[in-house]
Enzyme design. Structure first.
Site, PDB file in Angstrom:
ATOM      1  N   PRO A  10       0.792  -1.223   0.000  1.00 25.49           N
ATOM      2  CA  PRO A  10       0.000   0.000   0.000  1.00 25.49           C
ATOM      3  C   PRO A  10       0.829   1.280   0.000  1.00 25.49           C
ATOM      4  O   PRO A  10       1.888   1.349   0.614  1.00 25.49           O
ATOM      5  CB  PRO A  10      -0.835  -0.102   1.287  1.00 25.49           C
ATOM      6  CG  PRO A  10      -0.168  -1.136   2.121  1.00 25.49           C
ATOM      7  CD  PRO A  10       0.554  -2.044   1.186  1.00 25.49           C
ATOM      8  N   ASN A  11       0.308   2.232  -0.729  1.00 27.38           N
ATOM      9  CA  ASN A  11       0.812   3.602  -0.842  1.00 27.38           C
ATOM     10  C   ASN A  11       2.062   3.728  -1.697  1.00 27.38           C
ATOM     11  O   ASN A  11       2.501   4.842  -1.973  1.00 27.38           O
ATOM     12  CB  ASN A  11       1.046   4.232   0.549  1.00 27.38           C
ATOM     13  CG  ASN A  11      -0.232   4.299   1.344  1.00 27.38           C
ATOM     14  OD1 ASN A  11      -1.235   4.789   0.846  1.00 27.38           O
ATOM     15  ND2 ASN A  11      -0.218   3.778   2.555  1.00 27.38           N
ATOM     16  N   ARG A  18       4.733  11.030  -2.241  1.00 24.90           N
ATOM     17  CA  ARG A  18       4.415  10.939  -0.806  1.00 24.90           C
ATOM     18  C   ARG A  18       5.686  10.960   0.029  1.00 24.90           C
ATOM     19  O   ARG A  18       6.578  10.147  -0.170  1.00 24.90           O
ATOM     20  CB  ARG A  18       3.655   9.631  -0.561  1.00 24.90           C
ATOM     21  CG  ARG A  18       3.375   9.341   0.887  1.00 24.90           C
ATOM     22  CD  ARG A  18       2.623   8.004   1.017  1.00 24.90           C
ATOM     23  NE  ARG A  18       2.679   7.545   2.385  1.00 24.90           N
ATOM     24  CZ  ARG A  18       3.329   6.473   2.791  1.00 24.90           C
ATOM     25  NH1 ARG A  18       3.973   5.715   1.936  1.00 24.90           N
ATOM     26  NH2 ARG A  18       3.336   6.141   4.063  1.00 24.90           N
ATOM     27  N   TYR A  23      11.071   8.803   1.358  1.00 27.94           N
ATOM     28  CA  TYR A  23      11.063   7.800   0.293  1.00 27.94           C
ATOM     29  C   TYR A  23      11.732   8.238  -1.000  1.00 27.94           C
ATOM     30  O   TYR A  23      11.869   7.442  -1.920  1.00 27.94           O
ATOM     31  CB  TYR A  23       9.617   7.371   0.004  1.00 27.94           C
ATOM     32  CG  TYR A  23       8.936   6.798   1.210  1.00 27.94           C
ATOM     33  CD1 TYR A  23       9.298   5.560   1.713  1.00 27.94           C
ATOM     34  CD2 TYR A  23       7.941   7.512   1.877  1.00 27.94           C
ATOM     35  CE1 TYR A  23       8.680   5.029   2.839  1.00 27.94           C
ATOM     36  CE2 TYR A  23       7.311   6.988   2.999  1.00 27.94           C
ATOM     37  CZ  TYR A  23       7.691   5.752   3.471  1.00 27.94           C
ATOM     38  OH  TYR A  23       7.081   5.233   4.586  1.00 27.94           O
ATOM     39  N   ASN A  74       8.168  -5.555  -1.265  1.00 31.45           N
ATOM     40  CA  ASN A  74       8.096  -4.431  -0.331  1.00 31.45           C
ATOM     41  C   ASN A  74       6.641  -4.383   0.115  1.00 31.45           C
ATOM     42  O   ASN A  74       5.807  -3.770  -0.537  1.00 31.45           O
ATOM     43  CB  ASN A  74       8.510  -3.121  -0.988  1.00 31.45           C
ATOM     44  CG  ASN A  74       8.485  -1.966  -0.013  1.00 31.45           C
ATOM     45  OD1 ASN A  74       7.903  -2.054   1.065  1.00 31.45           O
ATOM     46  ND2 ASN A  74       9.097  -0.862  -0.401  1.00 31.45           N
ATOM     47  N   ALA A  77       3.206  -1.152   4.686  1.00 32.21           N
ATOM     48  CA  ALA A  77       2.593  -1.265   6.012  1.00 32.21           C
ATOM     49  C   ALA A  77       2.170  -2.690   6.347  1.00 32.21           C
ATOM     50  O   ALA A  77       2.115  -3.057   7.525  1.00 32.21           O
ATOM     51  CB  ALA A  77       1.397  -0.329   6.115  1.00 32.21           C
ATOM     52  N   GLU A  98      13.052  -9.285   1.008  1.00 33.44           N
ATOM     53  CA  GLU A  98      12.206  -8.203   1.522  1.00 33.44           C
ATOM     54  C   GLU A  98      12.965  -6.887   1.361  1.00 33.44           C
ATOM     55  O   GLU A  98      14.148  -6.808   1.717  1.00 33.44           O
ATOM     56  CB  GLU A  98      11.910  -8.473   2.989  1.00 33.44           C
ATOM     57  CG  GLU A  98      11.087  -7.432   3.682  1.00 33.44           C
ATOM     58  CD  GLU A  98      10.879  -7.752   5.160  1.00 33.44           C
ATOM     59  OE1 GLU A  98      10.332  -6.876   5.856  1.00 33.44           O
ATOM     60  OE2 GLU A  98      11.261  -8.851   5.627  1.00 33.44           O
ATOM     61  N   HIS A 100      12.805  -2.532   1.897  1.00 31.98           N
ATOM     62  CA  HIS A 100      12.188  -1.314   2.421  1.00 31.98           C
ATOM     63  C   HIS A 100      13.042  -0.138   1.981  1.00 31.98           C
ATOM     64  O   HIS A 100      14.271  -0.169   2.123  1.00 31.98           O
ATOM     65  CB  HIS A 100      12.091  -1.353   3.950  1.00 31.98           C
ATOM     66  CG  HIS A 100      11.232  -2.476   4.410  1.00 31.98           C
ATOM     67  ND1 HIS A 100       9.862  -2.425   4.332  1.00 31.98           N
ATOM     68  CD2 HIS A 100      11.554  -3.695   4.899  1.00 31.98           C
ATOM     69  CE1 HIS A 100       9.377  -3.567   4.764  1.00 31.98           C
ATOM     70  NE2 HIS A 100      10.375  -4.363   5.112  1.00 31.98           N
ATOM     71  N   ARG A 107      12.885   4.278  12.507  1.00 33.39           N
ATOM     72  CA  ARG A 107      11.564   4.915  12.523  1.00 33.39           C
ATOM     73  C   ARG A 107      10.765   4.447  13.734  1.00 33.39           C
ATOM     74  O   ARG A 107      11.329   3.919  14.688  1.00 33.39           O
ATOM     75  CB  ARG A 107      10.869   4.621  11.195  1.00 33.39           C
ATOM     76  CG  ARG A 107      11.680   5.220  10.018  1.00 33.39           C
ATOM     77  CD  ARG A 107      11.028   5.040   8.704  1.00 33.39           C
ATOM     78  NE  ARG A 107       9.758   5.769   8.665  1.00 33.39           N
ATOM     79  CZ  ARG A 107       8.840   5.563   7.733  1.00 33.39           C
ATOM     80  NH1 ARG A 107       9.042   4.671   6.777  1.00 33.39           N
ATOM     81  NH2 ARG A 107       7.713   6.247   7.752  1.00 33.39           N
TER      82      ARG A 107
END
Length: 144
Positions: A10-11, A18, A23, A74, A77, A98, A100, A107
């Site tokens: 998502p996103n 964003r 990012y 990725n 969330a 994986e 990110h 974070r």
């Protein structure tokens, strides 16, 4: 030709727009171009997909069982919440890396837990979109 599926949660459709301070300004199209180049150098192709829907990502992982040699994921969330994605990845027999874009360990505390890491053969975090290229290189190496 062997295919690597690159799945995004998502996103990430908003990548480049964003929170660019976290990012970056590159887009998923930039990710796809870079990964296709890296994969092509090793005799692989890539299929890049993004969804804001958990079930769609699970369905793509199921498809990858028949179509892909490896998965770069990725989960965004869903990294921190999705047992369904973990279960689907556990049914995939090839390598899983994986990725990110940000360093999730610098974070919020809730971002420090990853269900996907329980299945992943490697985890890359904090390298920007270059992390995707590193993941593709690693999968090509594992499959060589």
């Amino acid at each position: 030709m062997k295919t690597i599926h690159i799945l995004n949660g998502p996103n990430l459709n908003l990548l480049g727009q964003r929170e660019p301070e976290i990012y970056g300004r590159e887009t998923l199209a930039d990710v796809e171009t870079a990964c296709a180049r890296v994969a092509g150098e090793k005799g692989f192709s890539v299929t890049l997909r993004q969804s804001n829907h958990e079930g769609q990502i699970v369905d793509w992982i199921h498809e990858a069982r028949q179509e892909a040699s490896g998965i770069v994921i990725n989960p965004a969330a869903y990294t921190h919440t999705s047992v369904a994605i973990l279960d689907a990845l556990n049914a995939f027999e090839g390598p899983v890396i994986e990725v990110h874009i940000s360093n999730v360990h610098k974070r919020e505390v809730f971002r420090h837990r990853s269900y996907v890491s329980l299945r992943a053969d490697g985890v890359i975090a904090g390298c920007g979109i270059e992390g995707y290229e590193l993941a593709v290189r690693r999968i090509c190496s594992l499959l060589a």
